[in-house]
Design an enzyme around this catalytic site. Sequence first.
Site, PDB file in Angstrom:
ATOM      1  N   GLU A  30     -42.260  -4.310  20.339  1.00  3.99           N
ATOM      2  CA  GLU A  30     -42.629  -3.060  19.671  1.00  3.99           C
ATOM      3  C   GLU A  30     -43.409  -2.144  20.606  1.00  3.99           C
ATOM      4  O   GLU A  30     -43.830  -2.529  21.686  1.00  3.99           O
ATOM      5  CB  GLU A  30     -43.493  -3.351  18.435  1.00  3.99           C
ATOM      6  CG  GLU A  30     -42.721  -3.776  17.200  1.00  3.99           C
ATOM      7  CD  GLU A  30     -42.088  -2.604  16.457  1.00  3.99           C
ATOM      8  OE1 GLU A  30     -42.118  -1.464  16.990  1.00  3.99           O
ATOM      9  OE2 GLU A  30     -41.563  -2.813  15.351  1.00  3.99           O
ATOM     10  N   ASN A  67     -44.019   2.708   9.413  1.00  2.00           N
ATOM     11  CA  ASN A  67     -43.269   2.728  10.662  1.00  2.00           C
ATOM     12  C   ASN A  67     -42.882   4.170  10.974  1.00  2.00           C
ATOM     13  O   ASN A  67     -43.216   5.110  10.245  1.00  2.00           O
ATOM     14  CB  ASN A  67     -42.004   1.864  10.528  1.00  2.00           C
ATOM     15  CG  ASN A  67     -42.070   0.612  11.366  1.00  2.00           C
ATOM     16  OD1 ASN A  67     -42.483   0.663  12.526  1.00  2.00           O
ATOM     17  ND2 ASN A  67     -41.678  -0.509  10.795  1.00  2.00           N
ATOM     18  N   ASP A  71     -37.158   1.862  11.404  1.00  3.69           N
ATOM     19  CA  ASP A  71     -38.221   1.185  12.135  1.00  3.69           C
ATOM     20  C   ASP A  71     -38.933   2.189  13.036  1.00  3.69           C
ATOM     21  O   ASP A  71     -39.237   3.293  12.614  1.00  3.69           O
ATOM     22  CB  ASP A  71     -37.644   0.000  12.918  1.00  3.69           C
ATOM     23  CG  ASP A  71     -38.627  -1.142  13.064  1.00  3.69           C
ATOM     24  OD1 ASP A  71     -39.798  -0.873  13.377  1.00  3.69           O
ATOM     25  OD2 ASP A  71     -38.234  -2.306  12.883  1.00  3.69           O
TER      26      ASP A  71
END
Length: 295
Positions: free
Chosen positions: A15, A153, A205
């Site tokens: 991430e 997100n 996301d």
Amino acid sequence: MTAELILDARNATGESPVWSTAEQALYWVDIPARRLHRWNLVDGNTQSWEADEMLACIARSSDGSWIGGMQSGVFALAPQVNGRLETRLLCGVAHAQPHMRFNDGRCDRQGRFWAGTMHLDMAAGLPVGALYRYTAGQSEPLKAQISGLTVPNGLAFSPDGTLMYLSDSHPDVQKIWVFDYDTDNATPYNRRLFVDMNEHPGRPDGAAIDADGCYWICGNDAGLIHRFTPQGKLDRSLAVPVKKPAMCAFGGANLDTLFVTSIRPQGDVRDQPLAGGVFALYPGVKGLPEPVFNL
């Protein structure tokens, strides 16, 4: 368009990719592994540093150091030569429930750090997450700016900083919102639906904004990166060879490479052996330098 494998990183949850123009290097995290990673464009070398808590999102600070959202708050981060990530608490967070952590985050165009929280048991679908803002020198505890989120997100800011984007990637939500953003007071307002991702492949996301103001969002579970115009119209979708792209970021020598981190699920991954890798796409558009935390 074919995605290029940059690194077979096998991250459990790769991430928060951040491109360092000064170093010509990509930084990102692997959340459950509690690691910060670095890949150098020139020689391909990699480094990593381990923290004491799960590290979910990072931003560069104006002095060259780092700031990040972890489990118990916002921390200053300092990579050490011994492979440890030294952390110093800047501001703690009073989570709504136990067993929570920060998730997606980044700085606005003025250099204030924004990050959202979520429950560790994503499958439970608990809307106990919130979006927080941290400003340098802040003495008061973090205060929730937006509440009722399950898996916050997709945080991003328009090129002029007057719009803020935010998604919730939980399967029960799957929506992206846009807010007007008061750059003087760091206040998002006038929330409205930008894209209903239930109408597109993948859960929303991590995201990035390009120089044209278009919004790139990873379609988790669908192996796609979508580009939406500022009007919320799907412009194109690019494929990566894994099911769970997690977040994207522009970088490279000319900011025309779209780097993508990904998730490697537990269990059988024979159908996606590169899951957890870091990829590069060349979409023909340029990004913007990532805002740094203003000290």
